[in-house]
Design a protein around this motif. Sequence first.
Motif, PDB file in Angstrom:
ATOM      1  N   HIS A 116      59.900  43.608  74.448  1.00  0.00           N
ATOM      2  CA  HIS A 116      58.696  44.242  73.911  1.00  0.00           C
ATOM      3  C   HIS A 116      57.512  44.177  74.872  1.00  0.00           C
ATOM      4  O   HIS A 116      56.491  44.818  74.621  1.00  0.00           O
ATOM      5  CB  HIS A 116      58.315  43.580  72.585  1.00  0.00           C
ATOM      6  N   LYS A 117      57.656  43.385  75.957  1.00  0.00           N
ATOM      7  CA  LYS A 117      56.572  43.182  76.928  1.00  0.00           C
ATOM      8  C   LYS A 117      55.288  42.727  76.244  1.00  0.00           C
ATOM      9  O   LYS A 117      54.184  43.084  76.654  1.00  0.00           O
ATOM     10  CB  LYS A 117      56.321  44.469  77.730  1.00  0.00           C
ATOM     11  N   SER A 118      55.458  41.940  75.193  1.00  0.00           N
ATOM     12  CA  SER A 118      54.308  41.470  74.422  1.00  0.00           C
ATOM     13  C   SER A 118      54.744  40.319  73.534  1.00  0.00           C
ATOM     14  O   SER A 118      55.724  40.444  72.785  1.00  0.00           O
ATOM     15  CB  SER A 118      53.734  42.602  73.570  1.00  0.00           C
ATOM     16  N   VAL A 119      54.019  39.199  73.609  1.00  0.00           N
ATOM     17  CA  VAL A 119      54.312  38.072  72.729  1.00  0.00           C
ATOM     18  C   VAL A 119      53.992  38.447  71.287  1.00  0.00           C
ATOM     19  O   VAL A 119      54.738  38.117  70.361  1.00  0.00           O
ATOM     20  CB  VAL A 119      53.503  36.832  73.169  1.00  0.00           C
ATOM     21  N   THR A 120      52.908  39.180  71.096  1.00  0.00           N
ATOM     22  CA  THR A 120      52.498  39.576  69.745  1.00  0.00           C
ATOM     23  C   THR A 120      53.545  40.457  69.071  1.00  0.00           C
ATOM     24  O   THR A 120      53.956  40.205  67.929  1.00  0.00           O
ATOM     25  CB  THR A 120      51.154  40.331  69.793  1.00  0.00           C
ATOM     26  N   LYS A 121      54.005  41.498  69.785  1.00  0.00           N
ATOM     27  CA  LYS A 121      55.004  42.411  69.208  1.00  0.00           C
ATOM     28  C   LYS A 121      56.331  41.698  68.980  1.00  0.00           C
ATOM     29  O   LYS A 121      57.012  41.950  67.979  1.00  0.00           O
ATOM     30  CB  LYS A 121      55.191  43.622  70.125  1.00  0.00           C
ATOM     31  N   ALA A 122      56.708  40.823  69.915  1.00  0.00           N
ATOM     32  CA  ALA A 122      57.964  40.078  69.765  1.00  0.00           C
ATOM     33  C   ALA A 122      57.896  39.160  68.554  1.00  0.00           C
ATOM     34  O   ALA A 122      58.865  39.043  67.792  1.00  0.00           O
ATOM     35  CB  ALA A 122      58.260  39.280  71.028  1.00  0.00           C
ATOM     36  N   ALA A 123      56.755  38.502  68.359  1.00  0.00           N
ATOM     37  CA  ALA A 123      56.593  37.609  67.211  1.00  0.00           C
ATOM     38  C   ALA A 123      56.718  38.374  65.898  1.00  0.00           C
ATOM     39  O   ALA A 123      57.340  37.906  64.940  1.00  0.00           O
ATOM     40  CB  ALA A 123      55.236  36.908  67.289  1.00  0.00           C
ATOM     41  N   GLU A 124      56.134  39.572  65.858  1.00  0.00           N
ATOM     42  CA  GLU A 124      56.247  40.406  64.650  1.00  0.00           C
ATOM     43  C   GLU A 124      57.691  40.812  64.405  1.00  0.00           C
ATOM     44  O   GLU A 124      58.159  40.830  63.262  1.00  0.00           O
ATOM     45  CB  GLU A 124      55.374  41.654  64.803  1.00  0.00           C
ATOM     46  N   GLU A 125      58.415  41.137  65.477  1.00  0.00           N
ATOM     47  CA  GLU A 125      59.797  41.607  65.352  1.00  0.00           C
ATOM     48  C   GLU A 125      60.719  40.512  64.824  1.00  0.00           C
ATOM     49  O   GLU A 125      61.610  40.771  64.011  1.00  0.00           O
ATOM     50  CB  GLU A 125      60.289  42.109  66.715  1.00  0.00           C
TER      51      GLU A 125
END
Length: 294
Positions: free
Chosen positions: A16-25
């Motif tokens: 996701h190239k993003s900690v925020t998006k990965a955490a949501e996923e």
Amino acid sequence: MLEFKQLTYFKEVAKHKSVTKAAEEIHISQPALSKSIKSLEEELGTPLIIRSNKTTDLTDAGKTVLEYTREITNLVDEMKLTVSDLTNLSVGQLNIGLPPFIGSLFFPEVMKKFHHNYPNIKLDITEYGGARVVKSVEEGEFELGVAVLPLDERVFNVYPIVKEKMKLVVHKNHPLVSQNEVHVKDLRDEEFIFYHEDFALNQIIRNHFFHVAGFEPKILFKSMQWDLMSELVAANLGVTILPESICNRLFTKDIKIIDLEPTIMWKLAVITKKGKYISNAGRKFIDFILTDSL
């Protein structure tokens, strides 16, 4: 001690190239995910990601760890499939990559029949463009996919399922409308409604049709939706090339469908990666789709 969960979390961040998006996923808090990645970096003794406000890129070490992580997670998935097949042949889960064009045309009825025959096999379907489906099967994200041929058969097992002609679609007032067949050379000056780069047809038609004729097509719009492509033609904004089965679904009176010379064939196949274990569910699906009429 390095944990498998850390690697799966790291793989999601890289995806996701993003900690925020990965955490949501993956449904954990961002601080918990950041702590896991930091712990992994400390375990390996080097930074794995480059942190910024907009995106998260991988360091060189991070790219190496990602490759190993993919191999490890693929092996774990394969182990689970093998054990599941040995202990319970009546259930399973199948991850399938499916291009949107293909899914909307052929697969609702196929999925319905397969589910009726094998109600305990869960189908997890993800829609990607054809080129991305091929890459994802190679990398192990999907156990099998549906793709446009030709492909490198040194890398993939290929099970052909559909073969049909591509057709030219023009507006009803187009100068070519009186012809029953149009040669590629006559399309040199046309403006095209064309396929997005994620679609295998983008490169296939370019390389095996336009480039062979010695020109690069003039592309006015790119789309991932065949209905939008046909509607843009109906609005007299350009011409396009679509598979025959899609053309058969176009009911607008504002277009004309014409044969092409030379013929371009649209060939579809179920693909799996060579050397990778195929689950019982995967083998059942391949057998089913090869015997079921699309």
